[in-house]
Write a protein that holds these residues in place. Structure first.
Motif, short mmCIF file in Angstrom:
data_model
loop_
_atom_site.label_atom_id
_atom_site.label_comp_id
_atom_site.label_asym_id
_atom_site.label_seq_id
_atom_site.Cartn_x
_atom_site.Cartn_y
_atom_site.Cartn_z
N VAL A 13 47.62 34.82 24.43
CA VAL A 13 46.44 35.64 24.22
C VAL A 13 45.49 35.64 25.41
O VAL A 13 45.09 36.66 25.93
N LEU A 14 45.15 34.43 25.85
CA LEU A 14 44.16 34.35 26.91
C LEU A 14 44.79 34.67 28.26
O LEU A 14 45.96 34.48 28.48
N SER A 15 43.96 35.14 29.14
CA SER A 15 44.44 35.44 30.48
C SER A 15 44.56 34.14 31.27
O SER A 15 43.92 33.14 30.95
N SER A 16 45.36 34.15 32.30
CA SER A 16 45.52 32.93 33.10
C SER A 16 44.21 32.59 33.81
O SER A 16 43.92 31.43 34.07
N ALA A 17 43.40 33.60 34.12
CA ALA A 17 42.12 33.33 34.77
C ALA A 17 41.20 32.53 33.85
O ALA A 17 40.47 31.65 34.29
N ILE A 18 41.23 32.83 32.55
CA ILE A 18 40.40 32.07 31.60
C ILE A 18 40.95 30.66 31.44
O ILE A 18 40.21 29.69 31.41
N GLU A 19 42.28 30.55 31.36
CA GLU A 19 42.87 29.21 31.25
C GLU A 19 42.48 28.35 32.45
O GLU A 19 42.14 27.18 32.30
N ALA A 20 42.53 28.95 33.64
CA ALA A 20 42.18 28.20 34.85
C ALA A 20 40.71 27.79 34.83
O ALA A 20 40.34 26.68 35.23
N LEU A 21 39.86 28.68 34.32
CA LEU A 21 38.43 28.37 34.24
C LEU A 21 38.18 27.23 33.25
O LEU A 21 37.42 26.29 33.54
N LYS A 22 38.83 27.29 32.08
CA LYS A 22 38.69 26.21 31.09
C LYS A 22 39.11 24.88 31.69
O LYS A 22 38.44 23.86 31.54
N GLU A 23 40.24 24.90 32.38
CA GLU A 23 40.75 23.68 32.99
C GLU A 23 39.75 23.14 34.02
O GLU A 23 39.46 21.94 34.05
N ALA A 24 39.19 24.03 34.83
CA ALA A 24 38.26 23.61 35.88
C ALA A 24 36.97 23.03 35.29
O ALA A 24 36.45 22.02 35.78
N LEU A 25 36.49 23.63 34.21
CA LEU A 25 35.22 23.18 33.63
C LEU A 25 35.32 21.77 33.05
O LEU A 25 34.32 21.09 32.85
N LYS A 26 36.55 21.32 32.77
CA LYS A 26 36.71 19.97 32.24
C LYS A 26 36.34 18.90 33.27
O LYS A 26 36.22 17.73 32.93
N ALA A 27 36.14 19.31 34.52
CA ALA A 27 35.69 18.35 35.53
C ALA A 27 34.23 17.94 35.29
O ALA A 27 33.77 16.92 35.80
N LEU A 28 33.50 18.72 34.50
CA LEU A 28 32.11 18.37 34.20
C LEU A 28 32.07 17.15 33.29
O LEU A 28 32.87 17.05 32.36
N PRO A 29 31.14 16.23 33.53
CA PRO A 29 31.09 15.01 32.70
C PRO A 29 30.77 15.34 31.25
O PRO A 29 29.88 16.14 30.97
N GLY A 30 31.50 14.75 30.34
CA GLY A 30 31.24 14.95 28.92
C GLY A 30 31.75 16.28 28.38
O GLY A 30 31.44 16.65 27.25
N VAL A 31 32.53 17.01 29.15
CA VAL A 31 33.04 18.30 28.69
C VAL A 31 34.54 18.20 28.43
O VAL A 31 35.32 17.95 29.35
N GLY A 32 34.93 18.35 27.18
CA GLY A 32 36.34 18.32 26.79
C GLY A 32 36.88 19.73 26.65
O GLY A 32 36.17 20.69 26.95
N PRO A 33 38.13 19.85 26.16
CA PRO A 33 38.75 21.18 26.08
C PRO A 33 37.97 22.18 25.22
O PRO A 33 37.77 23.32 25.62
N LYS A 34 37.50 21.73 24.05
CA LYS A 34 36.77 22.63 23.15
C LYS A 34 35.50 23.17 23.81
O LYS A 34 35.18 24.34 23.76
N ASN A 35 34.78 22.24 24.41
CA ASN A 35 33.51 22.60 25.04
C ASN A 35 33.75 23.48 26.27
O ASN A 35 33.00 24.42 26.53
N ALA A 36 34.82 23.18 27.01
CA ALA A 36 35.14 23.97 28.19
C ALA A 36 35.43 25.42 27.78
O ALA A 36 34.98 26.36 28.43
N GLN A 37 36.14 25.57 26.68
CA GLN A 37 36.44 26.92 26.20
C GLN A 37 35.16 27.64 25.77
O GLN A 37 34.96 28.82 26.09
N ARG A 38 34.30 26.92 25.09
CA ARG A 38 33.05 27.51 24.63
C ARG A 38 32.23 27.97 25.84
O ARG A 38 31.64 29.05 25.84
N MET A 39 32.19 27.13 26.88
CA MET A 39 31.44 27.48 28.08
C MET A 39 32.04 28.70 28.78
O MET A 39 31.33 29.62 29.17
N ALA A 40 33.37 28.70 28.90
CA ALA A 40 34.04 29.82 29.58
C ALA A 40 33.77 31.13 28.84
O ALA A 40 33.39 32.14 29.45
N PHE A 41 33.93 31.09 27.51
CA PHE A 41 33.71 32.30 26.73
C PHE A 41 32.25 32.74 26.79
O PHE A 41 31.95 33.93 26.91
N HIS A 42 31.35 31.78 26.70
CA HIS A 42 29.93 32.13 26.75
C HIS A 42 29.60 32.85 28.05
O HIS A 42 28.95 33.90 28.06
#
Lengths: 200, 200
Positions: free
Chosen positions: A2-31
């Motif tokens: 469903v998701l584009s590879s660009a969104i997957e890459a963004l979710k993965e990258a956002l996990k580098a932020l402290p305290g940000v897990g997969p769920k939160n990374a997705q929420r941030m990317a979508f927001h």
């Protein structure tokens, strides 16, 4: 699929932020993509700008945009005082209080054998050199009052023993506004052990 | 005076992330600069890449990297079913269950008069057109079971009334694994009201 590879890459990258897990990374990317593309652009630009401009102060290690940070370069600071902290965030917290007018040294971390961080990974060599080569009257060790921070403080203290310099550490005790009833045992024990003479 | 302007700008920019306030933004900025410059670079690149590539599916509105998303373009999906959701994240949650094989329509938000989001700000016009021009057998309204989601569902339902199409909404009730003792009153009330006939 469903998701584009660009969104997957963004979710993965956002996990580098402290305290940000997969769920939160997705929420941030979508927001950002749904509602704040301008904000996303600003974050990308600010990150690139900071990565390009921010280096370490040659003397104290803290973040700065030139060779010396404003504090080390200042004529007004008391050069006989040196405060050792773990991170630039700690330095900033002390600066915000406004009660300290000396210089700093930022270790950029704390001793942590479990994470493979020993004395060589921190700035101890340079700290040693600074204390050896300058007329410093007092070194205030202001690491965090945690297990690792205390270990780091002990190591710093041992290392500076050979020098003719006063070594102090932050007072441990009940925080201002703290109620004894809710204080943990180790804090209370430390507050008893380090109790002060009244100055009447 | 302590922090560089590049760090201040980065802290400010990071506040665009949902749920991130000033304290957290500072923690993130310091963490990236102190310990994960590579991660910071990856975030900046991933954001720029996503901003450049991600657009909306011409038909259903969800994120995609071409004119039609994979679902709308698929031959295998049941084109007589249309599921209306608020966001791409909702669409993804439903896809992950794998139980639905129809198409979607993403409103990209919910009605929220307080935030100035009325029908014109959402995709209702296009939804209307899709239902008018295609042979759709059933529209499943799958907005969130929140005040705003329910309002949005009511509006959608009203708007689609003139068409000869079956309109359904997600079941409200006790979540699977939920214990009645800990359920809030409105959920329990809904579960009673919408109770199902047993299919023995």
């Amino acid at each position: 699929m469903v998701l584009s590879s660009a969104i997957e890459a963004l979710k993965e990258a956002l996990k580098a932020l402290p305290g940000v897990g997969p769920k939160n990374a997705q929420r941030m990317a979508f927001h950002l993509l749904e509602r704040d593309r301008e904000g996303a652009k600003k974050i990308a630009d600010a990150l690139n700008n900071a990565l390009e401009k921010i280096t370490s102060c040659e003397r104290c290690n803290t973040f700065c945009e030139s060779t010396l940070c404003d504090i080390c370069a200042s004529e007004k600071r008391d050069k006989s005082l040196l405060c050792v902290v773990e991170t630039p965030a700690d330095l900033q917290a002390i600066e915000q209080v406004g009660a300290y007018q000396g210089l700093y040294f930022v270790l950029m971390g704390k001793l942590s054998p479990l994470e493979g961080i020993g004395p060589d990974q921190l700035g101890f060599k340079r700290l040693n050199q600074i204390v050896a080569e300058n007329e410093i009257h007092e070194v205030i060790i202001a690491t965090n009052i945690t297990a690792e921070g205390e270990t780091t403080a002990d190591y710093t203290q041992q290392m500076l023993m050979p020098y003719d310099v006063k070594i102090t550490r932050l007072a441990r005790g009940v925080p201002v506004g703290g109620e004894l009833e809710y204080m943990d045992q180790r804090t209370l024990a430390a507050a008893f052990k380090d109790r002060r003479a009244t100055s009447q």
